[in-house]
Design a protein around this motif. Structure first.
Motif, short mmCIF file in Angstrom:
data_model
loop_
_atom_site.label_atom_id
_atom_site.label_comp_id
_atom_site.label_asym_id
_atom_site.label_seq_id
_atom_site.Cartn_x
_atom_site.Cartn_y
_atom_site.Cartn_z
N HIS A 1 35.49 33.30 33.88
CA HIS A 1 35.64 33.26 35.37
C HIS A 1 36.09 34.69 35.59
CE1 HIS A 1 38.87 32.66 38.89
NE2 HIS A 1 37.28 32.91 39.60
N ILE A 2 35.06 35.48 36.49
CA ILE A 2 35.07 36.73 36.73
C ILE A 2 35.74 36.94 38.07
CG2 ILE A 2 33.68 38.94 37.33
CD1 ILE A 2 33.35 37.61 34.60
N SER A 3 37.11 37.63 37.92
CA SER A 3 38.07 37.89 38.99
C SER A 3 38.52 39.11 39.01
CB SER A 3 38.90 36.65 39.13
OG SER A 3 39.84 36.85 40.20
N PRO A 4 38.78 40.05 40.13
CA PRO A 4 39.50 41.34 40.03
C PRO A 4 41.04 41.04 39.73
CG PRO A 4 38.79 40.83 42.16
CD PRO A 4 38.16 39.85 41.38
N ILE A 5 41.43 40.13 40.09
CA ILE A 5 42.83 39.59 39.91
C ILE A 5 43.19 38.49 38.93
CG2 ILE A 5 44.98 38.92 41.12
CD1 ILE A 5 43.80 40.20 43.62
N LYS A 6 43.72 38.63 38.07
CA LYS A 6 43.70 37.58 36.90
C LYS A 6 44.47 36.21 37.43
CE LYS A 6 45.44 36.74 32.16
NZ LYS A 6 46.35 37.23 31.07
N PRO A 7 43.56 35.38 37.44
CA PRO A 7 44.06 33.90 38.22
C PRO A 7 44.77 33.30 37.19
CG PRO A 7 41.66 33.79 37.45
CD PRO A 7 42.31 35.27 36.84
N GLU A 8 45.30 32.08 37.85
CA GLU A 8 45.96 31.24 37.00
C GLU A 8 44.66 30.57 35.98
OE1 GLU A 8 48.51 26.91 37.42
OE2 GLU A 8 48.00 28.28 38.93
N ARG A 9 45.18 30.40 34.64
CA ARG A 9 44.32 29.66 33.93
C ARG A 9 43.98 28.18 34.24
NH1 ARG A 9 43.64 30.99 27.37
NH2 ARG A 9 41.58 30.23 27.04
N VAL A 10 42.82 27.86 34.21
CA VAL A 10 42.59 26.38 34.59
C VAL A 10 42.49 25.30 33.41
CG1 VAL A 10 40.70 24.88 35.65
CG2 VAL A 10 41.05 27.24 36.61
N ALA B 1 42.25 25.50 28.90
CA ALA B 1 42.19 26.25 27.63
C ALA B 1 40.70 26.66 27.19
CB ALA B 1 42.61 25.25 26.27
N ASN B 2 39.78 26.17 27.78
CA ASN B 2 38.24 26.71 27.56
C ASN B 2 37.90 27.44 28.52
OD1 ASN B 2 38.27 24.76 29.67
ND2 ASN B 2 36.42 23.65 28.98
N VAL B 3 38.82 27.98 29.48
CA VAL B 3 38.37 29.00 30.61
C VAL B 3 38.87 30.49 30.38
CG1 VAL B 3 38.50 29.30 33.12
CG2 VAL B 3 37.98 27.02 32.28
N PHE B 4 38.10 31.45 30.22
CA PHE B 4 38.75 32.55 30.11
C PHE B 4 38.54 33.45 31.48
CE2 PHE B 4 37.27 30.97 26.08
CZ PHE B 4 38.37 31.16 24.99
N SER B 5 39.31 34.56 31.56
CA SER B 5 39.18 35.28 32.62
C SER B 5 38.83 36.76 32.30
CB SER B 5 40.20 35.20 33.65
OG SER B 5 41.27 35.66 33.06
N SER B 6 38.21 37.59 33.26
CA SER B 6 38.29 39.01 32.96
C SER B 6 37.68 39.61 34.44
CB SER B 6 36.89 39.07 31.94
OG SER B 6 36.69 40.61 31.89
N PRO B 7 38.16 40.85 34.60
CA PRO B 7 37.79 41.71 35.92
C PRO B 7 36.41 41.64 36.18
CG PRO B 7 39.57 42.67 34.90
CD PRO B 7 39.06 41.68 33.79
N SER B 8 35.37 41.76 35.00
CA SER B 8 33.99 42.23 34.78
C SER B 8 33.35 41.48 33.67
CB SER B 8 33.92 43.45 35.14
OG SER B 8 34.11 44.21 34.26
N LEU B 9 32.22 41.15 33.91
CA LEU B 9 31.57 40.68 32.67
C LEU B 9 31.45 41.84 31.45
CD1 LEU B 9 29.62 38.61 31.29
CD2 LEU B 9 27.78 39.60 32.36
N GLU B 10 31.17 43.00 32.04
CA GLU B 10 31.16 44.07 30.75
C GLU B 10 32.28 44.36 30.05
OE1 GLU B 10 30.72 46.20 35.00
OE2 GLU B 10 30.25 44.25 34.06
N GLN B 11 33.75 44.34 31.06
CA GLN B 11 35.00 44.58 30.55
C GLN B 11 35.41 43.24 29.31
OE1 GLN B 11 37.02 45.65 34.56
NE2 GLN B 11 38.59 45.93 32.90
N PHE B 12 34.53 41.93 29.64
CA PHE B 12 35.15 40.95 28.86
C PHE B 12 34.41 41.14 27.34
CE2 PHE B 12 33.48 36.85 26.87
CZ PHE B 12 35.02 36.27 26.79
N PHE B 13 33.21 42.26 27.28
CA PHE B 13 32.76 42.42 26.06
C PHE B 13 33.21 43.76 25.66
CE2 PHE B 13 29.88 39.21 27.80
CZ PHE B 13 29.80 38.27 26.52
#
Length: 267
Positions: free
Chosen positions: A241-250, A252-264
């Motif tokens: 889940h790409i979101s500028p604000i860290k959301p509530e985790r939906v 266990a199989n859903v990860f979050s990051s402000p951007s795709l490149e930051q996740f990597f």
């Protein structure tokens, strides 16, 4: 002269051995999982021995030096005798320290290795365009322009090397679709061979994008809509889940990051 070289080498090996004993005692005092300490020490010692021998064989031979004259004490102004042995010892310590420190330096993984590790060897990836690949965040903006985020290009190209990548978005008209395809083409995403225009999918509703994902059954779906992430959590193996604000985790199989490149780890 040969005796002096052998003596220097023996001094260096002794100091490396002393330095290694300190390093290994610190390293193996940590918890290293289920491996027994004797196995780890043996493996570590073997690796270090191979490395040291290789470095000695690789280093170019030093040019022959003139036969050193007999060293004589150099009196200082205060009457204290100063010997050059201190400088030799310091040089040997420095060489031993540099050899071991270089070995213990962590090896930084390549972006390709990070992508493969993060995606847990996933073979198919679906990804939304708006807010992830494109600067624009709404279909209305696509009616005016489409801009590929330069910081995400390298990540996308690496993903196409390991995965079957599909890009998708909701558009309001055919002109928006053409703008998006042209922007992706100008960015060079179709020239690497991993992404083709047939794998860029367009729909007219949000439900259409959800249907695309479910039909393709990817290992990973990358999405910026919290609602769609929530809907797909039961059906898709992993989601980002790409979101500028860290959301509530939906889930266990859903990860979050402000951007795709930051996740990597690219930022």
């Amino acid at each position: 002269m040969a005796d002096n070289s052998k003596q220097d080498l023996l001094h260096l090996i002794k100091r490396i051995a002393d330095y290694l004993s300190i390093k290994l005692s610190r390293l193996f005092s940590l918890s290293l999982g289920n491996l027994d300490s004797q196995t780890l020490v043996a493996l570590g010692g073997l690796a270090l021995a191979i490395l040291f021998i290789w470095r000695l064989l690789r280093s170019p031979s030093e040019p022959q030096r003139r036969q050193p004259k007999r060293r004589t004490p150099i009196p200082s102004s205060s009457g204290v005798t100063i010997h050059s042995d201190a400088n030799l010892t310091s040089t040997e310590d420095s060489r031993a320290h540099n050899v071991i420190e270089e070995f213990f330096q962590p090896i930084k993984p390549t972006l390709g290795q990070v992508v493969k590790q993060k995606l847990i060897d996933g073979r198919k990836v679906t990804c939304r365009l708006l807010g992830v690949v494109l600067e624009e965040t709404s279909p209305e903006e696509l009616q005016k322009q489409a801009t590929v985020r330069s910081s995400v290009l390298e990540v996308l190209l690496e993903i196409t090397k390991f995965c079957d990548l599909y890009l998708m978005e909701r558009v309001l008209d055919d002109e928006s679709e053409k703008r998006v395809l042209l922007a992706l083409e100008d960015a060079g995403l179709f020239t690497s061979g991993g992404l083709v225009k047939d794998k860029v999918l367009f729909c007219s509703t949000e439900n259409g994008r959800t249907s695309f994902v479910r039909q393709l059954e990817p290992d990973w779906h990358i999405e910026s809509s919290f609602e769609i992430v929530s809907q797909l959590a039961r059906f898709i193996k992993y989601q980002l889940h790409i979101s500028p604000i860290k959301p509530e985790r939906v889930a266990a199989n859903v990860f979050s990051s402000p951007s795709l490149e930051q996740f990597f780890g690219c930022v």
